[in-house]
Design an enzyme around this catalytic site. Structure first.
Site: not given
Ligand code: ACM
Length: 623
Positions: A208, A282, A349
């Site tokens: 991440d 991410h 995201e």
């Molecule tokens: C997530 O909670 N962004 C998968």
């Protein structure tokens, strides 16, 4: 008196009387998840140091499982149970692997019989036998969980017949080891805890913006640079970014050897480790290591929990062929390390602002006829699916991978509610349901006034109410569900345990037990019995479900207080005078109005005269 001093006739009478005693029966301990069928029998089996684990035939995997069961019980018992093959005489726990392809017995099913002479577990697969052994451990007294020798002369197991199999094949927990690194041994401890409740997938969020956690031999900077960030403590997202020249000392990663050990450890316990490499968003830890893979090419630090989203470019450049080459090499190593059928590629995201400003992305979109940035993400994900397929792996991703068009064979993990899962299943794709409102273990589980800081709310009852198969969806496409523990605010294993239990007891039952058998009021006392087991094992858990739930509202100049509890049958007491309420204070019966001048209400819960919930204080201005 020594028994040999008794006259012979008295001895005979005593023996006769003893043999005429009614069978000794004990209650069947609480089981979680609730099995399909439990029929109690007569009498008890007494396990002692003469008890052997007997295998119906030589089998290395089952032998390891027997050995593991024996090792797990040994600290409390003070002895190890020996293992034999094929010799079922005397006091024994017989493990019978049927291996019958035509059998009606399902793949994870087990049949567990206990009578006075011993225990027999039959199953068609090693997974079935393992499940049976977990139930057998729960049939033993709670002290069996203790890590020190328990002074107990007999370990009684009630006579019972249990036939049991799961509702879903995918019963997962996700641990985010990127936001906070958990050592190999901590992950192994987490596996030990989850298998007791028949979870069988551990999803590791390995990368991440805040850390890359797996050694990739082809790209050493991923762990030299990407695994480390400047140390911070306190409230996530409020931290200062790295100061000039500040050393990145917080973090860690797993070597290939570590991963092999974790995978092996999990496999013996019938757990699959699902690796996640979160792309194309991410990805800041990857980009901090190899800046040429982002859209800006800038040198960004690994993020320490400070604001960066939309400011630093944490997205891979989908127009850069080098990105696919690097990911191909990364996934080669991931595929070799993890035997899992699936690899998780994240996909969530992804901020697309840098793509929109990148002339190469715009040119690619034009060339490929992609009408927007979502379609560009879909183009990227479809290419990644091909890479995974070339390594014999299936792709799974968060539900954003639906946007711009789903990759042909993708499995979807639905987190933004159930809709992503419903849409994917309607297209014939398999899904794993992990909706935030039922499955996010990082959320508050009780009143923020007394819980460790996090966000939003997921109470125990919200987990227990989770129904993974929505109406109109083919149940065969719902592989199961999963609890997700994101760790921005979870720094230690102790806290991870607190967030995981007991909400994951509720989830274990949702994913294993049939919908018809699920019963909240029946679950609660069983959960409380399992708290005793957690106490013995010294595993942390939350009692937040016993706390009062207070709502403050305002209307026409008045401030009102409404109080409820998740668990039925609790008594609620309150004070408006800043003193500590107990069971001699006013009992809450109906909606209250703040008296003139009162600045706060203090509330506490009791059951049968014992305080069971923590005191919570809310102020008049909370309304
Ligand atoms: C997530 O909670 N962004 C998968």
């Amino acid at each position: 008196m020594k028994i040999t001093k008794l006259p012979f006739s008295v001895l005979i009478i005593a023996i006769l009387l003893a043999s005429c005693q009614p069978e000794q029966n004990i209650d069947i301990p609480s089981l979680i998840p609730q099995p399909v069928s439990v029929t109690s029998g007569e009498g008890v089996f007494e396990l002692d140091s003469s008890t052997k684990i007997v295998l119906s035939e030589e089998n290395e995997e089952i032998n390891k499982m027997a050995e593991l069961f024996s090792e797990n019980l040994a600290p409390a018992l003070g002895f190890k149970l020996e293992t034999n093959v094929g010799l079922d005489s005397g006091s024994s726990i017989l493990l019978e692997l049927l291996n019958d392809e035509d059998s009606e017995i399902q793949s994870e099913e087990y049949i567990l019989n206990v009578d006075k002479r011993g225990v027999q577990i039959s199953a068609n697969t090693s997974a079935g036998l393992f499940n049976g052994l977990q139930t057998l451990a729960q049939l033993m007294p709670a002290e069996i969980e203790n890590q020190n020798k328990v002074s107990k002369s007999e370990w009684q197991i009630p006579a019972v017949e249990i036939i049991d199999y799961p509702r879903f094949p995918w019963r997962g927990l996700m641990l985010d080891v990127s936001r906070h690194f958990f050592t190999k041994n901590e992950v192994l401890a987490y596996i030990d805890q989850m298998v007791k409740y028949k979870f069988n997938v551990l999803h590791l969020h390995l990368s991440d913006d805040q850390g890359w956690r797996v050694e990739i031999k082809a790209y050493p900077l991923l762990t030299e640079v990407g695994a480390w960030r400047v140390p911070r403590q306190g409230t996530w997202w409020t931290f200062d970014p790295p100061a000039k020249g500040e050393k990145a000392t917080q973090g860690g990663f797993y070597t290939h050897e570590d991963i092999r050990e974790m995978v092996q450890y999990a496999a013996v316990r019938q757990v699959t480790i699902l690796p996640e490499i979160d792309i194309p968003g991410h990805s800041l830890a990857l980009i901090a290591s190899y800046p040429e893979l982002s859209n800006t090419g800038k040198n960004y630090p690994v993020n320490p929990g400070s604001k960066f989203y939309t400011i630093d470019d944490n997205t891979l450049d989908p127009s850069n062929e080098k990105v696919y080459e690097v990911l191909d090499n990364i996934f080669t190593e991931i595929a070799e390390l993890f035997p899992s059928e699936f690899i998780h590629i994240g996909g969530d995201e992804c901020y697309k602002g840098f793509w929109r400003k990148n002339p190469d992305c715009l040119a690619l979109m034009k060339k490929e006829g992609l009408k927007d940035a979502n379609e560009l993400q879909s183009y990227f994900i479809k290419r990644i699916e091909k890479i995974l397929q070339s390594k014999g792996k299936k792709m799974i991703g968060w539900d954003e991978i639906l946007e711009g068009g789903l990759a042909p064979e993708a499995t979807v993990m639905s987190w933004r509610g159930m809709n992503g899962g419903i849409a994917a299943a309607k297209m014939g794709h398999k899904v794993v349901m992990t909706p935030t409102q039922h499955c996010y273990l990082d959320l508050y589980q009780g009143d923020p006034a007394i819980e460790p800081q996090t966000y939003s709310m997921l109470r125990l009852r919200d987990v227990y109410r989770f129904e993974p198969v929505p109406e109109g969806v083919d149940p065969a496409l719902v592989l199961g569900g999963q609890g997700n523990l994101w760790t921005e605010s979870v720094v230690t294993l102790r806290h991870a345990e607190y967030m995981t239990w007991p909400r994951s007891l509720a989830l274990a039952e949702v994913l294993w037990t049939s919908k018809e058998q699920r019963n909240w009021n029946n679950f609660i006392p069983r959960m409380e019995d399992h708290f005793l087991r957690f106490d013995q094992a010294e595993v942390k858990y939350a009692r937040s479900a016993f706390d009062p739930i207070i709502s403050i509202s305002k209307e026409n100049g008045n401030t009102f207080v409404e109080i409820e509890t998740e668990i039925e049958g609790l008594d609620i007491y309150y004070s408006f005078d800043e003193s500590y309420p107990d069971q001699h204070y006013p009992k809450y019966e109906e909606k209250l109005t703040f008296p003139p001048g009162a600045g706060s209400v203090r509330v506490v819960t009791y059951r049968d005269g014992e305080q069971v919930g923590r005191e919570i204080r809310r102020t008049v201005s909370d309304g």
